[in-house]
Design a protein around this motif. Structure first.
Motif, PDB file in Angstrom:
ATOM      1  N   THR A  47     -20.749  99.765  73.335  1.00 13.38           N
ATOM      2  CA  THR A  47     -20.191  99.297  74.647  1.00 13.38           C
ATOM      3  C   THR A  47     -19.785  97.973  74.815  1.00 13.38           C
ATOM      4  N   PHE A  48     -20.527  97.087  73.694  1.00 12.28           N
ATOM      5  CA  PHE A  48     -20.389  95.521  73.563  1.00 12.28           C
ATOM      6  C   PHE A  48     -18.850  95.635  72.861  1.00 12.28           C
ATOM      7  N   VAL A  49     -18.408  96.098  71.901  1.00 13.20           N
ATOM      8  CA  VAL A  49     -17.090  96.342  71.321  1.00 13.20           C
ATOM      9  C   VAL A  49     -15.980  96.575  72.349  1.00 13.20           C
ATOM     10  N   MET A  50     -16.311  97.683  73.239  1.00 13.74           N
ATOM     11  CA  MET A  50     -15.184  97.900  74.454  1.00 13.74           C
ATOM     12  C   MET A  50     -15.431  96.991  75.389  1.00 13.74           C
ATOM     13  N   GLU A  51     -16.532  96.120  75.768  1.00 18.44           N
ATOM     14  CA  GLU A  51     -16.625  95.047  76.554  1.00 18.44           C
ATOM     15  C   GLU A  51     -15.808  93.724  75.973  1.00 18.44           C
ATOM     16  N   ALA A  52     -15.906  93.521  74.757  1.00 23.95           N
ATOM     17  CA  ALA A  52     -15.398  92.452  74.070  1.00 23.95           C
ATOM     18  C   ALA A  52     -13.889  92.632  74.125  1.00 23.95           C
ATOM     19  N   GLU A  53     -13.396  93.823  73.840  1.00 22.83           N
ATOM     20  CA  GLU A  53     -11.945  94.127  73.956  1.00 22.83           C
ATOM     21  C   GLU A  53     -11.517  93.803  75.254  1.00 22.83           C
ATOM     22  N   GLN A  54     -12.022  94.508  76.270  1.00 18.38           N
ATOM     23  CA  GLN A  54     -11.769  94.016  77.629  1.00 18.38           C
ATOM     24  C   GLN A  54     -11.580  92.706  78.108  1.00 18.38           C
ATOM     25  N   GLN A  55     -12.468  91.811  77.606  1.00 18.69           N
ATOM     26  CA  GLN A  55     -12.327  90.464  77.744  1.00 18.69           C
ATOM     27  C   GLN A  55     -11.158  89.899  77.033  1.00 18.69           C
ATOM     28  N   MET A  81     -19.865  87.930  73.139  1.00 15.24           N
ATOM     29  CA  MET A  81     -19.954  89.405  73.162  1.00 15.24           C
ATOM     30  C   MET A  81     -20.103  90.087  71.880  1.00 15.24           C
ATOM     31  N   SER A  82     -19.436  89.642  70.902  1.00 14.78           N
ATOM     32  CA  SER A  82     -19.575  90.466  69.311  1.00 14.78           C
ATOM     33  C   SER A  82     -20.739  89.693  68.798  1.00 14.78           C
ATOM     34  N   THR A  83     -20.874  88.556  69.029  1.00 19.46           N
ATOM     35  CA  THR A  83     -22.218  88.169  68.629  1.00 19.46           C
ATOM     36  C   THR A  83     -23.375  88.670  69.135  1.00 19.46           C
ATOM     37  N   VAL A 190     -11.851  87.800  65.054  1.00 20.13           N
ATOM     38  CA  VAL A 190     -13.514  87.342  64.984  1.00 20.13           C
ATOM     39  C   VAL A 190     -14.214  88.934  65.612  1.00 20.13           C
ATOM     40  N   VAL A 191     -13.730  89.379  66.542  1.00 27.01           N
ATOM     41  CA  VAL A 191     -14.329  90.552  67.347  1.00 27.01           C
ATOM     42  C   VAL A 191     -14.089  91.657  66.185  1.00 27.01           C
ATOM     43  N   ALA A 192     -13.142  92.019  65.631  1.00 23.01           N
ATOM     44  CA  ALA A 192     -12.846  92.944  64.559  1.00 23.01           C
ATOM     45  C   ALA A 192     -13.715  92.698  63.422  1.00 23.01           C
ATOM     46  N   VAL A 193     -14.090  91.477  62.878  1.00 24.52           N
ATOM     47  CA  VAL A 193     -14.829  91.381  61.847  1.00 24.52           C
ATOM     48  C   VAL A 193     -16.102  91.263  62.040  1.00 24.52           C
ATOM     49  N   MET A 194     -16.702  91.045  63.428  1.00 24.37           N
ATOM     50  CA  MET A 194     -18.111  91.133  63.538  1.00 24.37           C
ATOM     51  C   MET A 194     -18.464  92.687  63.848  1.00 24.37           C
TER      52      MET A 194
END
Length: 397
Positions: A47-55, A81-83, A190-194
């Motif tokens: 869910t966090f991954v999806m939310e980070a993408e939405q942002q 969000m990814s953190t 950053v999101v992709a690596v986290m």
């Protein structure tokens, strides 16, 4: 008069812009969207991954609408969000649940800097990544600081009333757009690596030697182009030195490698009836539904498709169907399974015959009617095939 004034005033210092590469960004973001993890112990990590993408999507749209500071806030939010995702996934079990409850109930919860410090002390995966990938985390920290300049509006260049003042409206927006795109790309990276702190599959499955040995993972690998553009091969090579990556790689590389025909059954539910010999040579590598569907196709040349779990799983073949409609309804298959005569039921221009193996209904689609002999032969072929596999493997299928 009031309406016209409001309309003018709200647009006075807002200057919409077009991102020339917008469509490509949306396509690239599918890499993150399809990196869904199958881990069950990461709480709500997906869910966090999806939310980070939405942002990240929000940032693109807000920037085009002219709300550039809001766009930069969304970029920073995606990084934050990814953190948080890594924090809630990597903390020791004894602390993770308490932090998750605090986060859910909006009670006291650590800020990004505090999470990084806590992870550095107690996060096993994060500390290993931090040690192996120091440059990435140094750049990530610098990125957050730079984004804050826009979010906290430090400098007149980050004021609407200055940047979009009448005196400045003739200036080209190209440099401003170029800067935003660079930040967008860095944040996507950053999101992709986290995301890789949850599991290494988006990178691991890029290696065909692992892809063809792995189970049918719900994770899609990152594309080569995505890695080159947003992450960089040097960062990936450093990530591949982490304990999690090495341990997961070693656990799969010793497994038997699937041939193309078997891989296509497992990954794409495609059964090539012209390559049944190849499929049967590694039938033991497939899960139960795949095995039974292959046996059903092999049992009679009239079989062109197989469905199971109320049409949730659909197996296709190289044979064409007479059925022209492309929609499938679970209610249709429920009726098929409850029919008094389960064989040769009309399904548009084709037919459906229902078989039951173990605790599952299997729906066989065929263009021609099955004779009683063929109906029995199909059932016997599947049972014999399952029994043979059980004997060879020494386990129940």
């Amino acid at each position: 008069m009031a309406d016209s004034y409001i309309e003018w005033r709200k647009r006075e210092h807002v200057r919409p812009m077009l991102l020339p590469n917008k469509e490509q960004y949306y396509i690239d973001l599918l890499n993150i969207e399809h990196s869904w993890s199958g881990r069950l112990d990461t709480n709500i990590g997906n869910t966090f991954v999806m939310e980070a993408e939405q942002q990240l999507v929000n940032a693109i749209e807000l920037f085009e609408q002219g709300y550039f500071d809001c766009a930069y806030y969304s970029l920073r939010s995606a990084v934050d969000m990814s953190t948080t995702m890594v924090f809630l996934a990597d903390m020791p079990d004894s602390e993770r649940d308490n932090y998750l409850e605090a986060w859910k109930s909006t009670m006291d919860f650590p800020m990004q800097g505090q999470m990084i410090k806590e992870l550095s002390r107690n996060g096993s995966v994060f500390t290993d990544m931090l040690e192996k990938m120091p440059e990435f985390f140094s750049n990530s920290k610098k990125l957050s600081a730079e984004l804050n300049k826009y979010v906290h509006k430090q400098g007149l260049q980050h004021f609407y009333v200055s940047r979009n003042h009448l005196m400045n409206q003739e200036k080209s927006q190209a440099p401003f757009i170029e800067i935003f795109e660079k930040y967008l790309q860095r944040c996507i990276g950053v999101v992709a690596v986290m995301r890789l702190a949850i599991d290494p599959f988006p990178i691991l499955l890029m290696d065909e030697e692992i892809l063809y040995r792995c189970f049918d993972s719900m994770t899609d690998p990152y594309s080569d182009e995505f890695v080159d553009k947003y992450i960089g091969t040097s960062t990936i090579e450093r990530y591949k030195r982490t304990e999690m990556y090495i341990a997961t790689y070693d656990s799969f590389i010793s497994e038997e490698k699937k041939n193309d025909a078997v891989f296509n059954v497992m990954k794409y539910q495609y059964i090539d009836s012209r390559r049944l010999d190849e499929i049967f040579s590694q039938l033991h590598l497939l899960p139960k539904d795949d095995i039974i569907s292959v046996l059903l196709v092999a049992a009679d040349e009239k079989v062109i498709k197989v469905y199971c779990h109320n049409c949730f799983l659909r197996y296709f073949t190289d044979k064409e169907s007479n059925r022209k409609a492309m929609s499938w309804s679970g209610l249709d298959f429920k009726k098929f399974s409850e029919a008094k005569n389960p064989m040769n039921q009309i399904y548009d221009e084709s037919y459906i015959s229902v078989y039951y193996f173990g605790d599952t209904f299997y729906f066989v689609e065929h263009n021609e009617l099955l004779s009683e002999v063929e109906v029995n032969r199909i059932a016997e072929f599947v049972v014999e095939g399952l029994n043979t596999l059980k004997i060879e493997n020494g386990t129940d299928i």
